[in-house]
Design a protein around this motif. Structure first.
Motif, PDB file in Angstrom:
ATOM      1  N   GLY A 109       0.732  -0.874   0.170  1.00 49.89           N
ATOM      2  CA  GLY A 109       0.120  -0.081  -0.096  1.00 49.89           C
ATOM      3  C   GLY A 109       0.877   1.264   0.385  1.00 49.89           C
ATOM      4  N   ASP A 110       2.252   1.212  -0.382  1.00 43.72           N
ATOM      5  CA  ASP A 110       2.585   2.207  -0.667  1.00 43.72           C
ATOM      6  C   ASP A 110       3.115   2.310  -1.907  1.00 43.72           C
ATOM      7  N   TYR A 111       4.002   2.634  -1.970  1.00 39.58           N
ATOM      8  CA  TYR A 111       3.998   3.606  -3.666  1.00 39.58           C
ATOM      9  C   TYR A 111       2.949   2.207  -4.587  1.00 39.58           C
ATOM     10  N   PHE A 112       2.859   2.528  -5.668  1.00 37.35           N
ATOM     11  CA  PHE A 112       2.135   1.607  -7.018  1.00 37.35           C
ATOM     12  C   PHE A 112       2.813   2.060  -8.412  1.00 37.35           C
ATOM     13  N   LYS A 113       2.374   1.894  -9.736  1.00 38.03           N
ATOM     14  CA  LYS A 113       2.593   1.465 -11.011  1.00 38.03           C
ATOM     15  C   LYS A 113       4.093   2.771 -11.264  1.00 38.03           C
TER      16      LYS A 113
END
Ligand code: ATP
Ligand code: MG
Ligand code: MG
Ligand code: MG
Length: 464
Positions: A98-102
């Motif tokens: 749930g921290d960085y994404f794409k």
């Protein structure tokens, strides 16, 4: 770069990007009856993705030992036939809970490959899920990947650990090993070759799939990536096959010595060198050969390796002697292997001694059946007899059959099993449920050729 250096460089890079370095977990998934073996780095984090478990960190990186020899991800039949598949391998991964994404996930992967590893961009090909416009935009606009080396695919770009659990669309990075190797780019008609080898899968974990197939969004979009250490090592060491990398050289030499052959390119040698890794690590993690569940998968792999040694002319028990070579190669990264070396050797030796009693007779029966064969399918009766009397797991017989460009009659085999069961019931004696014997957590242990269609495909393949 050696494999050990690559492993370290990976963990260091992600640690510098704020990821906690987490040790590999066991090959036996903790509290997860849906999964046969740990088949990816994300397995130990499954509950964190689902929101049922919390960790003191939101970013993690690991080098996870994996086995893919049963269940949803099963590469047993590929070993010895492709340049890139093992039953046991190490998966390098970085995770965001749930921290960085794409954007960051793609950027990290690209930076690691092109800057830390220094790979030329023109050798890298990229795929995304056909619905994932966001990932496409990131690759094309933010990373500037060449559209010529970019494609959108369907199933290949949707990753799931099993039939249930966390899953989501993914983006994959392939390395082009060059014209002299057969195969087309991902998504092309002849992508099945080994020229473009998938090295890294970056999964955008977004859903939880339930048993009825329904997908519910995860509490927080997350990231799970996996890169095969052996595959990136092959790239970095300028070789095509995983079996040519540093980690396999001593193992292959030891195997050649143990079975008494000088031919280091032999396919059977590769199978044995692969199988000693999965067998030893499965035993380290507490599995012992048996007639059901995980133990039966281990037995199948061991007997398969022993048969390949026998084929190369090994005299007596040889498989257990390879453990010391493996310890030399991997004991540094896996102290538990060093600690349990003797135990592993003992377990393997015992299985070798047990199987030796029937292997020769079984092979003789099988050779005679093959010589007398009309057509190209070995009868269910023969497959059953080998299984029942000589302890040949079905996939072992299928493996021998394949070497002769033959298939096996699985329906006939199933019918023989059923008859056996009925006979046992009729006689009122204790009945062994052979189906149970072959089933693992509700799945069939041998999934190679058990569908007529698949078998027909395989037969057709060999006829071409
Ligand atoms: P392939 O299409 O080559 O079978 P995959 O799509 O099944 O690979 P993933 O499930 O995406 O593989 O796993 C992530 C990474 O783990 C792969 O990109 C690859 O580098 C590595 N990997 C997967 N299976 C194997 C294997 N059997 N042996 C060695 N490395 C593997
Ligand atoms: Mg695969
Ligand atoms: Mg793939
Ligand atoms: Mg993949």
């Amino acid at each position: 770069m050696t494999s050990a250096e690559i492993r370290q460089a990976f963990l260091d890079y992600f640690n510098q990007q704020g990821h906690e370095v987490v040790a590999s977990s066991s090959l036996i998934p903790a509290n997860d009856p849906t999964l046969l073996f740990t088949n990816a780095g994300m397995v130990q984090f499954k509950d964190v993705f689902l929101g049922d478990d919390k960790r003191p960190y939101q970013r993690a990186t690991s080098s996870q030992r994996c086995v893919r020899a049963g269940g949803k991800h099963n590469d047993l039949e590929n070993v010895g036939y492709t340049a890139r598949h093992h039953t046991f391998f190490e998966m390098l991964g970085n995770f965001s809970f749930g921290d960085y994404f794409k954007v960051d996930a793609i950027r990290f992967a690209w930076t690691f490959l092109t800057e830390v590893m220094g790979l030329p961009k023109e050798k890298l090909w990229v795929t995304v899920h056909h619905t994932d416009d966001e990932a496409e935009r990131i690759w094309k606009e933010e990373i500037g990947v060449d559209p010529e080396r970019f494609s959108k695919l369907d199933e290949d770009n949707f990753w799931a650990m099993g039939d249930t659990g966390p899953c989501g669309p993914c983006t994959e990075i392939f390395f082009d090993h060059g014209e002299e190797v057969f195969g087309g780019p991902p998504g092309s008609p002849d992508e099945d070759g080994d020229r473009y080898i998938e090295i890294w899968n970056v999964v955008f974990m977004q859903y939880n799939r339930s048993a009825d197939g329904e997908m519910t969004p995860l509490p927080r979009p997350s990231v799970d990536t996996g890169m095969g250490l052996e595959r990136i090592a092959a790239v970095m060491q300028g070789v095509h096959s995983n079996y040519e990398i540093d980690m396999f050289q001593n193992l292959l030499k030891a195997t050649a010595e143990a079975v008494g052959t000088a031919d280091l390119d032999n396919k059977s040698l590769r199978v044995i060198a692969d199988h000693i890794r999965s067998c030893a690590f499965l035993i380290v993690d507490g599995v012992t050969p048996s007639n059901e569940g995980r133990g039966y998968v281990l037995r199948r792999i061991m007997r398969r390796a022993i048969r390949h040694g026998n084929k190369l002319g090994a005299k007596g028990a040889f498989f257990n002697t390879l453990v010391s070579a493996l310890v030399k190669e991997m004991g540094g990264a896996y102290p538990e292997l060093v600690k349990l070396q003797e135990h592993v050797e003992r377990v393997i030796l015992k299985e070798e001694q047990q199987f030796a009693k029937t292997l020769d007779h079984g092979m003789k029966l099988l050779s005679e059946a093959i010589d007398a064969l009309q057509g190209n399918i070995i009868s269910g009766e023969t497959v059953f007899k080998l299984y029942d009397t000589y302890g040949f797991p079905v996939d072992l017989t299928a493996d021998v059959a394949r070497e002769h460009q033959l298939g096996i009659d699985m329906e006939g085999f199933d019918a023989e099993m059923e008859q056996q069961r009925q006979r046992a019931r009729a006689s009122g004696s204790f009945s062994v449920d052979y189906n149970d014997k072959l089933s693992i957590d509700g799945e069939t242990a041998f999934t190679g050729y058990d569908h007529c269609e698949e078998q027909a495909d395989i037969v057709a393949l060999f006829k071409e």
